[in-house]
Design an enzyme around this catalytic site. Structure first.
Site, PDB file in Angstrom:
ATOM      1  N   GLU A 257       0.934  -1.116   0.076  1.00 23.06           N
ATOM      2  CA  GLU A 257       0.034   0.159   0.178  1.00 23.06           C
ATOM      3  C   GLU A 257       0.848   1.123   0.064  1.00 23.06           C
ATOM      4  OE1 GLU A 257      -3.094   2.257   2.942  1.00 23.06           O
ATOM      5  OE2 GLU A 257      -1.773   0.469   3.718  1.00 23.06           O
ATOM      6  N   LYS A 320      -9.653   2.054  -2.596  1.00 22.58           N
ATOM      7  CA  LYS A 320     -10.144   1.504  -1.396  1.00 22.58           C
ATOM      8  C   LYS A 320     -11.512   2.081  -1.064  1.00 22.58           C
ATOM      9  CE  LYS A 320      -8.631   1.262   3.397  1.00 22.58           C
ATOM     10  NZ  LYS A 320      -7.422   1.530   4.298  1.00 22.58           N
ATOM     11  N   CYS A 375      -5.240  -2.552   3.304  1.00 17.55           N
ATOM     12  CA  CYS A 375      -5.273  -2.506   4.642  1.00 17.55           C
ATOM     13  C   CYS A 375      -6.582  -2.749   5.391  1.00 17.55           C
ATOM     14  CB  CYS A 375      -4.439  -1.025   4.965  1.00 17.55           C
ATOM     15  SG  CYS A 375      -3.909  -0.859   6.710  1.00 17.55           S
TER      16      CYS A 375
END
Length: 500
Positions: A257, A320, A375
């Site tokens: 990430e 995301k 994440c």
């Protein structure tokens, strides 16, 4: 009669022990007797008012979350530069807020007056409050009981009914363990029966290997978070990852990430073109963590993005979806707070829930489709199951890109690793975790850690991974069955309470 301060301190300590035990090798087993002691302590106080009982339970929850989430202090103070006192207060207030859900669940012991079926009602209440914790204000379900069961007895139920079913069984069986002295035969039968049935359920297999194993390279850069704000260090980091990617071909190469911590349209000239050329000539698929840019009503906004490069194919993009409150977006009504205290927070745009998987292309082989999470998204099993269920094409692999450098040397990486293990268990799919500082790893379809890199080292994990196909009952049904069971149990309990 105990002093007024004694019981809250005992419960706070038990909460802290419950959180700390999650980090032990057999944490999923150890948490069950700790919870039994909590039920024993709370059951001694049923003469108290519901309000008093709630606040006693709140002390238990605060102890649990303060120990489990203390590492947020590192991200706010050590990395973000926020005042130490303000950072401590923020961790405490978040812990107190999350403890409300635990207190609400524990209040069912007082409400239902310790009936014979109290264990089922307490477990149902815990599941409902845990679900709400993952939904209200976009949710923060970190530090649930379910993920610790990857090192406990109830993990085999996850492919059937998901993490909430693990939670249900942990709470129920811990209550029956507490009740052993009062009703040996009944509680023993429940404990033995639940353990046995779960192990039998674990014999079922819902997914199967598909295609030849993939050659995979997971690159762990180990760059300090503070370097991401230094232009010179950013250039060095980008150069490292570009060089590491092009050093050796593989079917799939993944960097963490925001490994390229710069907006995609402002990356060094020719970087993505060079990597695309490497993909074309080496038949390598590459997944890059970087900052995306999208046009919104308020102008240009950034996204937390994974960009995929495949041989002779248009770029893939995944933005995301589930952002971290205060970390990646500022909730409505809190912008004044951020401005008043000059808090350095991001405000990213969300990706669409309908984003497609990343296609891993190989010559003369079936396409492997990978569901991407970035994440924090690994926390939300229901959302991942829904995405897999609604994809037009089957999903064969899970990929998580993570950067936990924000949280220093804490238990945050092992906590997230357990969450990834639970997601593999629920979906029956192997997982690849590419992280900046750790824990970069390969997980089997059963959630077992097959290979991993040491934390805080700069290294590459090169290995073979077998993709899988098929859907578990949890992917097909999601959280609906266990939530319905829990709701019906609570309704039955309330009706029964009124009648008797």
């Amino acid at each position: 009669m105990r002093r007024p301060i004694a019981l809250p301190l005992i419960l706070f300590t038990l909460g802290a022990l419950l959180a700390g035990s999650a980090e032990l090798t057999y944490g999923g087993w150890i948490q069950i007797p700790i919870l039994s002691i909590v039920w024993w302590q709370l059951s001694l106080e049923q003469s108290r008012s519901l309000k008093q009982y709630f606040f006693l339970s709140l002390a238990f929850g605060i102890g649990y979350f303060v120990v489990g989430l203390w590492w947020l202090y590192i991200s706010m103070h050590d990395v973000g530069g926020i005042n130490a006192l303000l950072s401590c207060v923020a961790v405490f207030l978040l812990s107190a807020y999350l403890a409300i859900y635990i207190a609400g669940a524990c209040a069912s012991i007082r409400i239902f007056n310790n009936t014979k079926f109290m264990g089922l009602l307490l477990a149902s209440s815990w599941v409902i409050f845990e679900y709400l914790r993952g939904e209200i204000f976009t949710g923060f379900p970190w530090m649930g009981l379910a993920e610790t069961q990857v090192n406990g007895p109830f993990a085999p139920i996850a492919p059937w009914l998901g993490g909430f079913a693990c939670t249900f069984l942990v709470v129920w069986i811990s209550w029956e363990l507490f009740q052993l002295k009062k009703r040996v035969v009944f509680s023993s039968a429940v404990i033995i029966g639940a353990l046995g049935l779960v192990q039998i359920a674990g014999l079922a297999s819902f997914t199967q290997p598909t295609g030849e194993p993939l050659s995979v390279r997971l690159i762990q850069g180990n760059f300090e978070q503070s370097l991401k704000f230094n232009p010179q260090a950013i250039g060095q980091q980008i150069y490292f990852y570009e060089t590491a990617i092009q050093s050796t071909p593989a079917d799939l190469i993944i960097i963490p990430e925001t490994a390229f911590p710069w907006p995609q349209n402002h990356l060094p000239s020719g970087l993505l073109s060079r990597l695309q050329e490497f993909s074309n000539t080496s038949s390598s698929n590459i997944l890059l963590g970087l900052i995306g840019e999208v046009s919104e009503k308020n102008g240009l906004q950034y996204t937390n993005r994974a960009t995929g490069l495949s041989p002779n194919t248009a770029q893939y993009q995944y933005d995301k979806i589930h952002l971290v409150p205060f970390g990646e977006f500022i909730p409505p009504g809190f912008h004044w707070f951020v401005k008043a205290f000059n808090v350095p927070l991001s405000d990213f745009a969300r990706g669409s829930i309908t984003q497609t998987p990343f296609n891993v292309l190989r010559q003369k082989q079936e396409t492997i489709r990978a569901a991407i999470t970035i994440c924090y998204e690994d926390v939300f099993g229901g959302e991942l199951a829904s995405r897999i269920r609604n994809n037009a094409e089957p999903t064969n692999l899970l990929i998580n890109l993570t950067n936990l450098a924000w949280f220093g040397q804490s238990q945050a990486p092992t906590q997230q690793l357990r969450l990834s293990q639970l997601r593999s268990l629920e979906t029956g799919l192997p997982a690849l975790r590419a992280t900046n500082t750790g824990i970069t790893s390969v997980l089997g379809h059963d959630g077992k850690v097959l290979q991993s890199l040491p934390e805080f080292t700069q290294a590459t994990l090169s290995t073979q991974v077998q993709a899988y196909s098929g859907k578990t009952p949890y992917v097909i049904w999601g959280n609906f069955p266990i939530l319905m069971i829990s709701c019906l149990m609570l309704i039955w309990g309330l009706v029964r309470q009124r009648r008797f």
